[in-house]
Design an enzyme around this catalytic site. Structure first.
Site, PDB file in Angstrom:
ATOM      1  N   ASP A  70       1.082  -1.061   0.091  1.00  0.00           N
ATOM      2  CA  ASP A  70      -0.089   0.154   0.135  1.00  0.00           C
ATOM      3  C   ASP A  70       0.967   1.340  -0.022  1.00  0.00           C
ATOM      4  O   ASP A  70       1.535   1.603   0.894  1.00  0.00           O
ATOM      5  CB  ASP A  70      -0.745  -0.021   1.190  1.00  0.00           C
ATOM      6  N   ASP A 114      -6.273  -1.280  -1.996  1.00  0.00           N
ATOM      7  CA  ASP A 114      -5.450   0.011  -2.263  1.00  0.00           C
ATOM      8  C   ASP A 114      -4.101  -0.574  -2.264  1.00  0.00           C
ATOM      9  O   ASP A 114      -2.927   0.164  -2.215  1.00  0.00           O
ATOM     10  CB  ASP A 114      -5.545   1.007  -1.059  1.00  0.00           C
ATOM     11  N   GLN A 156       2.352   3.859   2.947  1.00  0.00           N
ATOM     12  CA  GLN A 156       2.025   3.380   4.136  1.00  0.00           C
ATOM     13  C   GLN A 156       2.623   2.245   4.327  1.00  0.00           C
ATOM     14  O   GLN A 156       3.060   1.839   5.635  1.00  0.00           O
ATOM     15  CB  GLN A 156       0.518   3.038   3.912  1.00  0.00           C
ATOM     16  N   GLY A 165      18.897  -4.471   1.428  1.00  0.00           N
ATOM     17  CA  GLY A 165      19.190  -5.782   1.014  1.00  0.00           C
ATOM     18  C   GLY A 165      18.258  -6.730   0.664  1.00  0.00           C
ATOM     19  O   GLY A 165      18.499  -7.628   0.040  1.00  0.00           O
ATOM     20  N   LYS A 197      -6.685  -5.956   3.468  1.00  0.00           N
ATOM     21  CA  LYS A 197      -7.479  -5.646   4.810  1.00  0.00           C
ATOM     22  C   LYS A 197      -7.599  -6.878   5.561  1.00  0.00           C
ATOM     23  O   LYS A 197      -8.617  -7.198   6.259  1.00  0.00           O
ATOM     24  CB  LYS A 197      -8.780  -5.109   4.600  1.00  0.00           C
ATOM     25  N   TYR A 330       2.862  -1.816  15.490  1.00  0.00           N
ATOM     26  CA  TYR A 330       1.819  -2.690  14.518  1.00  0.00           C
ATOM     27  C   TYR A 330       1.876  -1.804  13.181  1.00  0.00           C
ATOM     28  O   TYR A 330       1.079  -0.815  13.479  1.00  0.00           O
ATOM     29  CB  TYR A 330       0.616  -2.968  15.049  1.00  0.00           C
ATOM     30  N   LYS A 333      -2.393  -5.210   8.903  1.00  0.00           N
ATOM     31  CA  LYS A 333      -2.657  -6.564   9.037  1.00  0.00           C
ATOM     32  C   LYS A 333      -2.049  -7.395   8.031  1.00  0.00           C
ATOM     33  O   LYS A 333      -2.152  -8.376   7.611  1.00  0.00           O
ATOM     34  CB  LYS A 333      -4.122  -6.588   8.870  1.00  0.00           C
ATOM     35  N   GLN A 343      -2.788 -27.657 -10.869  1.00  0.00           N
ATOM     36  CA  GLN A 343      -2.904 -28.688 -12.013  1.00  0.00           C
ATOM     37  C   GLN A 343      -1.510 -29.745 -11.716  1.00  0.00           C
ATOM     38  O   GLN A 343      -0.879 -29.413 -11.020  1.00  0.00           O
ATOM     39  CB  GLN A 343      -3.014 -28.235 -13.381  1.00  0.00           C
ATOM     40  N   ARG A 367     -10.105  -0.083   9.756  1.00  0.00           N
ATOM     41  CA  ARG A 367      -9.082   0.099  10.919  1.00  0.00           C
ATOM     42  C   ARG A 367      -8.407  -0.947  11.156  1.00  0.00           C
ATOM     43  O   ARG A 367      -7.710  -0.956  12.324  1.00  0.00           O
ATOM     44  CB  ARG A 367      -9.638   0.825  11.875  1.00  0.00           C
TER      45      ARG A 367
END
Length: 507
Positions: A70, A114, A156, A165, A197, A330, A333, A343, A367
């Site tokens: 994102d 996004d 983001q 690297g 998300k 954090y 997610k 296959q 969120r």
């Protein structure tokens, strides 16, 4: 400034005329339909002409690599801007060279929600660190364009200060899967799945269904290929914070906790266990029911049950366990990426995707703080209701001799039974949100809330107002007293003809 290890030797951008584009695939050929109704935003394939049309291609090991991040969303965390995708694609195409050879022989640029993604085929002669740096710089260009356009959250997912690297641990989700090397049959089908998300655990629904349970994959019972032997699962423990606590660090000692987490994550090492299906089915299901344990890789099994060929790889890491310029925070997610062969010795595309017809709930959503039903969507789709979570899945027909992506099929296309799945998942999601609101299980445990600074402040303020008191009991004559309920009974008050009840009875 250190010179870039990639790019053409003369410093000039590689002209677009050096690439074959799939949007021109019918040029010069008879048109077999009067009208073509588009049902999906099919990605344009860029293929390096000098290599993918070679008459005698080199028989070398090739990799397919998918990288997603994102770098800024339109109208919030909703959809990627076409201009940002084009800037990322242009940077990669302009600089798609390493020691005189193309880095990617064939590639596509897509988005899911996004998140922008670059997926391409490369040869083993290309240093993976060079590829990672090219992609890091391309995503930085995209973030700069997002900032120029005023998009939400430019850069983001680019949580590291600079490229070090390796893309792993810097924010973007990235995986690479090696193709088999064989002289015959150059065709290989690859499923590429992007989630927005949500977290890596969401892909456990893929793996535990399509690779273990005949109700999702009939081939486990009737196929004559290696599939009949089952698969080997490598499951990664993603929670280095929990590992640090289990290793002796006190959960409230931030310095000790960070130190132990850094020690455990040194060298981007991972804590992994290998289990077998079907023998260890219960153990696999038991571990992968939680967000902490994710199926990162799946292998076929040889004649004696040994590890054979890798055919499934998921970007299994947790951003809140990566040390960034902000410390152990954090960062999201994680919005994972999956590459899987289809296959032959592997499930068919419809078998791999079939578990999503159950509309399972996954963590993430608006969120990054909720559980909600995942929505299978066509590639290049936006999020909408409560921001997702959404999932795309496309299959690529790849020529492993030339390194070309020949064609693309959207597994969740419009006008298919997945329309009904989307309808049912949407109904379930709306009902679930309305029924539970901010309460669990609609929202995650407070330690898993993505945007939790406001809740921490509120929680700390309320914590100061708590008081420690004896439990509430009722004694004679004082129904609001805080006692133990064993005080001597007081004299009963005079009453006009009313019988006295038990001392602790409330009328």
């Amino acid at each position: 400034m250190t010179p870039r290890p990639y790019g053409p030797r003369d410093g000039r951008p590689i002209p677009l005329s050096e690439y074959h584009e799939s949007r021109h695939e019918l040029d010069g050929l008879p048109v077999t339909v009067a009208d073509k109704i588009p049902v999906t935003n099919t990605p344009n394939i860029f293929s390096y002409k000098a290599y993918v049309f070679a008459k005698t291609p080199a028989l070398v090991r090739r990799f397919i690599k998918a990288t997603k991040a994102d770098v800024g969303g339109v109208g919030g965390h909703v959809v990627a801007a076409d201009e940002v995708k084009s800037i990322i694609g242009k940077f990669v195409l302009d600089n798609n060279s390493y020691r005189g050879e193309p880095i990617f022989t064939s590639l596509i640029v897509t988005h899911t929600g996004d998140d922008c993604a670059v997926t391409g085929i490369m040869a083993e002669s290309v240093d993976m660190a060079v590829v990672d740096q090219l992609l890091w710089d391309a995503l930085q260009e995209g973030a700069a364009k997002a900032a120029e356009l005023g998009l939400y959250g430019p850069g983001q997912d680019l949580v590291a200060d600079a490229f070090t690297g390796n893309l792993r641990g810097t924010g973007p989700a990235t995986v690479a899967l090696p193709f088999p090397v064989r002289k015959d049959n150059p065709s290989q089908t690859v499923l590429v799945s992007f989630a927005d998300k949500t977290e890596p655990m969401a892909f456990n629904h893929f793996a535990t269904g399509a690779y273990m349970l005949p109700r999702f994959n009939t081939g486990l019972i009737i196929a004559a290929s290696k599939m009949k032997r089952g698969y080997l699962f490598e499951i990664v423990d993603l929670d280095t914070k929990a590992q640090a606590i289990e290793a002796g660090a006190h959960p409230r000692d931030a310095q000790a906790l960070d130190g132990k987490m850094e020690e455990l994550a040194k060298g981007l090492q991972e804590k992994v266990i290998t289990l077998r299906a079907p023998e260890d089915l219960y153990d696999i299901e038991g571990l992968t029911r939680s967000s902490r344990f994710v199926i990162a890789r799946v292998w076929t099994r040889g004649e004696h049950g040994e590890k054979d060929q890798l055919g499934y790889i998921c970007s299994a890491e947790r951003l809140h366990n990566i040390k960034t310029k902000k410390g152990f925070t954090y960062g999201g997610k994680d919005d994972p990426v999956l590459l899987a062969f289809a296959q032959g010795d592997w499930p068919a595309p419809g078998e791999i995707t079939s578990p999503w017809a159950t509309a399972p709930m996954v963590a993430g959503d608006c969120r990054g703080s909720h559980n909600l039903h995942i929505l299978p969507m066509p590639i290049n789709s936006q999020t909408s209701y409560w921001s997702g979570p959404i999932l795309s899945a496309i299959t690529l027909s790849c020529n492993i001799h030339t390194g070309r992506i020949g064609a693309i099929s959207d597994q969740f296309a419009l006008g298919t039974p997945w329309d009904e799945v989307r309808r049912q998942a949407s109904q379930l999601a709306i009902q679930f949100r309305h029924a539970h609101g901010v309460k669990q299980p609609a929202t995650l445990h407070e330690e898993e809330l993505e945007y939790q600074e406001g809740w921490k402040e509120r929680r700390a303020r309320l914590e100061r107002q708590f008081e420690v008191k004896p439990p509430l009991t009722f004694t004679n004559g004082n129904p609001h007293a805080h006692g133990n309920g064993h005080e001597p009974a007081a004299s009963a008050p005079a009453s006009a003809g009313k019988a006295a009840g038990r001392p602790d009875e409330i009328d």
